[in-house]
Design an enzyme around this catalytic site. Sequence first.
Site, short mmCIF file in Angstrom:
data_model
loop_
_atom_site.label_atom_id
_atom_site.label_comp_id
_atom_site.label_asym_id
_atom_site.label_seq_id
_atom_site.Cartn_x
_atom_site.Cartn_y
_atom_site.Cartn_z
N CYS A 1 11.05 -16.32 -64.01
CA CYS A 1 9.89 -15.53 -63.60
C CYS A 1 9.06 -16.34 -62.61
CB CYS A 1 9.03 -15.12 -64.80
SG CYS A 1 8.25 -16.51 -65.64
N ASP B 1 6.52 -14.78 -21.53
CA ASP B 1 7.88 -15.30 -21.46
C ASP B 1 7.99 -16.59 -20.69
OD1 ASP B 1 7.44 -14.31 -18.86
OD2 ASP B 1 9.59 -13.99 -18.58
N ASP C 1 1.41 -10.60 -20.61
CA ASP C 1 1.63 -11.25 -19.33
C ASP C 1 2.30 -10.22 -18.42
OD1 ASP C 1 2.07 -13.34 -17.39
OD2 ASP C 1 4.15 -13.32 -18.03
N CYS D 1 7.90 -19.89 -63.42
CA CYS D 1 8.87 -20.98 -63.19
C CYS D 1 8.74 -21.49 -61.76
CB CYS D 1 10.29 -20.49 -63.43
SG CYS D 1 10.61 -19.84 -65.08
N ASP E 1 2.66 -19.38 -20.22
CA ASP E 1 2.11 -18.54 -21.30
C ASP E 1 1.96 -19.32 -22.61
OD1 ASP E 1 2.01 -16.17 -19.74
OD2 ASP E 1 4.16 -15.93 -20.02
#
Length: 760
Positions: free
Chosen positions: A31, A651, A454, A34, A655
């Site tokens: 459970c 990308d 961008d 644990c 950036d």
Amino acid sequence: MQANNQHDIDQADAAIAATASADFNLEGMTCAACANRIEKGLGRLPGVAKATVNFAMETAHVEYNPSTVSPTDMERKVTQLGYTAVEKQKSASQSGVKDRTTAQRNRLLLSIILSLPLLWTMVSHFAWLDWIYLPEWLANPWTQLALATPVQFYIGGPFYIGAYKALRNRSANMDVLVALGTSAAYFYSLYETIKWQNNGGAAMQGHGMMDGPQLYFETSAILITLVIMGKLFEARAKGRSSQAIQSLMKLQAKTAAVLRDGEEHVVPVDRVVVGDVLLVKPGDAIPVDGVVLEGRSSVDESMLTGESMPVDKNAGDRVIGASLNRNGMLKIQAEKVGADTALAQIIKVVEDAQSSKAPIQRLADVISGVFVPIVVAIAVITSVIWFIWIEPGNTAQALEIAIAVLVIACPCALGLATPTSVMAGSGRAAELGVLFKGGEHLEQTHRIDTVVLDKTGTVTNGKPQLTDVVAEDPDVVLRLVGAAERLSEHPVAEAIAAGAKARGLLLPEAEQFEAYPGFGIRAVVEGHKLLIGARRLLEFSGIDLSASDAEAEVSLEAEGKTVMLAAVDGKFAGFIAVADTVKESSREAVLRLRSLGIQVRMATGDNERTAAAIAKQVGIEHVIAGVLPEHKAAEIQRLQQQGHKVAMVGDGINDAPALAAADVGIAIGTGTDVAVETSDVTLMRGDLNGIADAIELSRATMRNIRQNLFWALAYNAIGIPIAASGLLAPWVAGAAMALSSVSVVLNALRLQRLRLRRPS
């Protein structure tokens, strides 16, 4: 207090010095309590900076200082806590998991065979089932003892072991609840059996017992059977939630045809090294990432990039491992192998996301940590109240109610509520080409209300083309500018150099080159000093621009073209314009984001006119133009200060600062490695619809987590009072407990079939 402060200091020091990480497969957890115990135990080790345990995946991730602690120390610590940890590098293959599942299934079958006769005795006690015949030998307490004992101590043995280890470490878990509840039923029944025997063994009549003992052997046996059955169903359902990773692994090629000493050798793919030359036949999967040396073909990359159309590949083009070679022979050179390939990186990102812990899980962890002791106290108090006040002296009734309370309160469903949803949600996202780098990012994305895009390579295709050269002698200016721009990696520079070559101009070598990110470049070509870039760069450098045709510049920019000004030997020489086309999906994606209630903005280093022209095409109203990389990050922070939750999408290298500053950084997977590494989410394809996909998936996952947490808590909030009031038989409580865990997992698995609102 001082000890706690010292531990915090040690942990902070470890975090600073942490240079390594280790992943473990765990066994023995039953459970969330644990998982909490293992996490805390590992976290207290000297040198451990951070430990995260995923109950659903049964894994642990530890960041540590290797000069202070080792993975072996961590395995030893987990063993001391009563569980088993094996470092993933040393752990068994998937067949080991199957073997454990098979053993668990066999134990369940044996438990069912032994428990069914006891179930027969139980149902025969109901007045409305008095027509069921109960053989006298089955009604005999000694027969029931013989059937129940193997179930209690052989089948249920792991519960005793787990409970002992938990109590030895001064904690409690589900094993404690199950062991307490079933032991109470078993040993009380054993006491009644011995007392009945000492009284001479009253005669049995029909399916009831005249002056017979109050037996609960069927209660303990059926409870153990139901718990094991629930665990088996739960394990199978959890296995389905990791199908995304399994399906990605199946894409990997098993062998590769390598050319060595002029001969073709078929070798396992893990023996391919960087620099090897491979032959890829039509219909074969490309084994590793590489570059095409010879041949021409179309390659299906849809399983990795989501691009439905095959991509033509010629000499010099790069190919991705696990993509499918369609119709031509290719000779490729290996560039990335093993863990460095794109597919391996994708699998690692998905695994990390599934094993990480979303912040909302802290709520479940806190509750689970104190839940079991509270439940034991409630069971004892309830039993005492029944024995003393409600039905004085009725030991059997008080015991039965205590067992029902103990069993129905197992916090399994609570522990599974968050990790199973994160696993299923991140797996479904991977199938759609959206990679979340952690559960925290999957959670954070649903809060986004503003997306900053961008322009180049994000809204547009990022592959501009040379369109105009406005100068006294266009070829002379373009030849010099093209030679200088050939040394730049900027898409606009590449377009100018490619345009010059396309016009048949031979480009000389530049003698000097210096780039000014966001402004332009300075170079020396054939002794001529060149300055190329934005108007402000030339003005800052003292170039007289009075001879420039401002109207021509405005006209070009109004058409959405990027205009670069060129100066040669300190004098203005002319304009060079390039145009970048808008991605087909950009307008649809922006409309979709706005329909989700997201404010969309665009931030670009390009000039205001060009940016406005592009923004108008895709439906973006808020544009920030002419910003340097650090200013993009400042703009993100300004929006955050206004109370917005901001996602930055880009990308390029420029950036990266903004991606890092945003609440969620989203990188286009087709962009630079720096942008991808800085981001929190990666879109494997260039389609901006992936942003809306990420937000919808995050919202759906968080909605699913809240549903799971609500029902897990509601189940206990409703079930415990019903059990305490005596309206719930222990075996019904056991069935309900097992059903709650399975239902939480099945609800999470609905995310794997999630259909997103894609534009038509």
